[in-house]
Design a protein around this motif. Sequence first.
Motif, PDB file in Angstrom:
ATOM      1  N   GLU A 107     -44.139  13.944   9.644  1.00  0.00           N
ATOM      2  CA  GLU A 107     -44.757  15.268   9.583  1.00  0.00           C
ATOM      3  C   GLU A 107     -45.171  15.656   8.164  1.00  0.00           C
ATOM      4  O   GLU A 107     -46.230  16.237   7.961  1.00  0.00           O
ATOM      5  N   LEU A 108     -44.345  15.299   7.166  1.00  0.00           N
ATOM      6  CA  LEU A 108     -44.681  15.641   5.784  1.00  0.00           C
ATOM      7  C   LEU A 108     -45.936  14.909   5.338  1.00  0.00           C
ATOM      8  O   LEU A 108     -46.836  15.502   4.727  1.00  0.00           O
ATOM      9  N   HIS A 109     -46.015  13.612   5.650  1.00  0.00           N
ATOM     10  CA  HIS A 109     -47.208  12.836   5.308  1.00  0.00           C
ATOM     11  C   HIS A 109     -48.426  13.403   6.049  1.00  0.00           C
ATOM     12  O   HIS A 109     -49.515  13.500   5.495  1.00  0.00           O
ATOM     13  N   SER A 110     -48.213  13.746   7.308  1.00  0.00           N
ATOM     14  CA  SER A 110     -49.303  14.287   8.123  1.00  0.00           C
ATOM     15  C   SER A 110     -49.864  15.564   7.514  1.00  0.00           C
ATOM     16  O   SER A 110     -51.087  15.752   7.444  1.00  0.00           O
ATOM     17  N   ARG A 111     -48.983  16.429   7.045  1.00  0.00           N
ATOM     18  CA  ARG A 111     -49.437  17.680   6.448  1.00  0.00           C
ATOM     19  C   ARG A 111     -50.255  17.413   5.178  1.00  0.00           C
ATOM     20  O   ARG A 111     -51.314  18.005   4.963  1.00  0.00           O
ATOM     21  N   PHE A 112     -49.759  16.505   4.346  1.00  0.00           N
ATOM     22  CA  PHE A 112     -50.460  16.191   3.098  1.00  0.00           C
ATOM     23  C   PHE A 112     -51.854  15.636   3.376  1.00  0.00           C
ATOM     24  O   PHE A 112     -52.852  16.113   2.808  1.00  0.00           O
ATOM     25  N   PHE A 113     -51.951  14.629   4.233  1.00  0.00           N
ATOM     26  CA  PHE A 113     -53.256  13.993   4.466  1.00  0.00           C
ATOM     27  C   PHE A 113     -54.217  14.911   5.213  1.00  0.00           C
ATOM     28  O   PHE A 113     -55.425  14.895   4.951  1.00  0.00           O
ATOM     29  N   SER A 114     -53.699  15.730   6.113  1.00  0.00           N
ATOM     30  CA  SER A 114     -54.598  16.657   6.811  1.00  0.00           C
ATOM     31  C   SER A 114     -55.122  17.739   5.865  1.00  0.00           C
ATOM     32  O   SER A 114     -56.283  18.141   5.964  1.00  0.00           O
ATOM     33  N   LEU A 115     -54.285  18.183   4.932  1.00  0.00           N
ATOM     34  CA  LEU A 115     -54.772  19.128   3.917  1.00  0.00           C
ATOM     35  C   LEU A 115     -55.826  18.468   3.038  1.00  0.00           C
ATOM     36  O   LEU A 115     -56.686  19.151   2.472  1.00  0.00           O
ATOM     37  N   GLY A 116     -55.777  17.147   2.931  1.00  0.00           N
ATOM     38  CA  GLY A 116     -56.784  16.389   2.188  1.00  0.00           C
ATOM     39  C   GLY A 116     -57.992  16.014   3.022  1.00  0.00           C
ATOM     40  O   GLY A 116     -58.787  15.146   2.630  1.00  0.00           O
ATOM     41  N   GLN A 117     -58.154  16.665   4.182  1.00  0.00           N
ATOM     42  CA  GLN A 117     -59.308  16.470   5.074  1.00  0.00           C
ATOM     43  C   GLN A 117     -59.423  15.034   5.574  1.00  0.00           C
ATOM     44  O   GLN A 117     -60.512  14.495   5.734  1.00  0.00           O
ATOM     45  N   CYS A 118     -58.259  14.433   5.827  1.00  0.00           N
ATOM     46  CA  CYS A 118     -58.171  13.137   6.497  1.00  0.00           C
ATOM     47  C   CYS A 118     -57.799  13.401   7.948  1.00  0.00           C
ATOM     48  O   CYS A 118     -56.895  14.187   8.231  1.00  0.00           O
ATOM     49  N   VAL A 119     -58.471  12.735   8.865  1.00  0.00           N
ATOM     50  CA  VAL A 119     -58.298  12.981  10.300  1.00  0.00           C
ATOM     51  C   VAL A 119     -57.671  11.749  10.942  1.00  0.00           C
ATOM     52  O   VAL A 119     -58.198  10.635  10.802  1.00  0.00           O
ATOM     53  N   PRO A 120     -56.542  11.897  11.652  1.00  0.00           N
ATOM     54  CA  PRO A 120     -55.876  10.725  12.223  1.00  0.00           C
ATOM     55  C   PRO A 120     -56.684  10.068  13.342  1.00  0.00           C
ATOM     56  O   PRO A 120     -57.149  10.740  14.260  1.00  0.00           O
ATOM     57  N   VAL A 121     -56.838   8.762  13.218  1.00  0.00           N
ATOM     58  CA  VAL A 121     -57.482   7.962  14.257  1.00  0.00           C
ATOM     59  C   VAL A 121     -56.519   6.843  14.629  1.00  0.00           C
ATOM     60  O   VAL A 121     -56.016   6.132  13.751  1.00  0.00           O
ATOM     61  N   CYS A 122     -56.238   6.700  15.906  1.00  0.00           N
ATOM     62  CA  CYS A 122     -55.253   5.736  16.389  1.00  0.00           C
ATOM     63  C   CYS A 122     -55.922   4.414  16.733  1.00  0.00           C
ATOM     64  O   CYS A 122     -56.836   4.379  17.575  1.00  0.00           O
ATOM     65  N   ARG A 123     -55.488   3.365  16.073  1.00  0.00           N
ATOM     66  CA  ARG A 123     -56.039   2.035  16.337  1.00  0.00           C
ATOM     67  C   ARG A 123     -55.814   1.660  17.804  1.00  0.00           C
ATOM     68  O   ARG A 123     -54.738   1.868  18.354  1.00  0.00           O
TER      69      ARG A 123
END
Length: 262
Positions: A107-123
């Motif tokens: 969750e912590l990593h998710s918050r950081f990267f989403s604030l950086g406008q990175c969008v999760p894509v699942c392989r």
Amino acid sequence: MPLEVKWPFPRAPSLPWNLASRLVMGLVGSYSCFWTRYMNQLNVHNEEVLYELIEKRQPGTPLLTVCNHQSCMDDPHLWGILKLRHVWNLQKMRWTPTAADICFTQELHSRFFSLGQCVPVCRGDGVYQKGMDYILEKLNRGDWVHVFPEGKVNMTQEFMRFKWGIGRLLAECRLHPIIVPLWHVGMNDVLPNTPPYVPRTGQKITVLIGKPFSARPLLERLHAENKSTVEMRKALTDFIQEEIQTLKEQAERLHQTFKLQS
């Protein structure tokens, strides 16, 4: 492969979210500018093309940049080519699909990267998944999206067929994005793809920015020929790959010349 964390983006970003996002984007962008320009040697060709489109394209016109993938820190290091006025302007900065199994496992990593406008894509989840829907929504709003169409770091730097996600974005975008191809050389010297995965200094980086183009003529022809959804995605993906591959040889020549300079 399902997302291991909850979906990170709020439906309506609050003021604290936007302020935190601006801070993350600005600080990481500033680091990238410092590391690539001052701790290493950066040689950018045609940067004014990208600057012009970031700053002055018509409102509601999406920008889609695409490039090769050499190192796991291509993003953010690549954005060292920008000016500080870009990286601190949240509305003008890029959105990018990002490997969920690497950046969105906690969750912590998710918050950081989403604030950086990175969008999760699942392989393995294909072109129709929530992350790709979200990226498509950003294009439909006229935002800037950056994609690494190879879908992963290309360790061997050999030809790798692009993933069809780029084709879906172009086929289904309600607008007509301005597409800008880039090719960079030397990022894997700054951060080698071997342990201990620590950014290095004193390396040379070359970034070649190509001419903007549109997929609209091809898209209109595909519609006129009543091509299927799959055929359209493949044709558009192949088109993008052909365009970006034309930069490879030129960028590598420029980089060799740069390396020979004292």
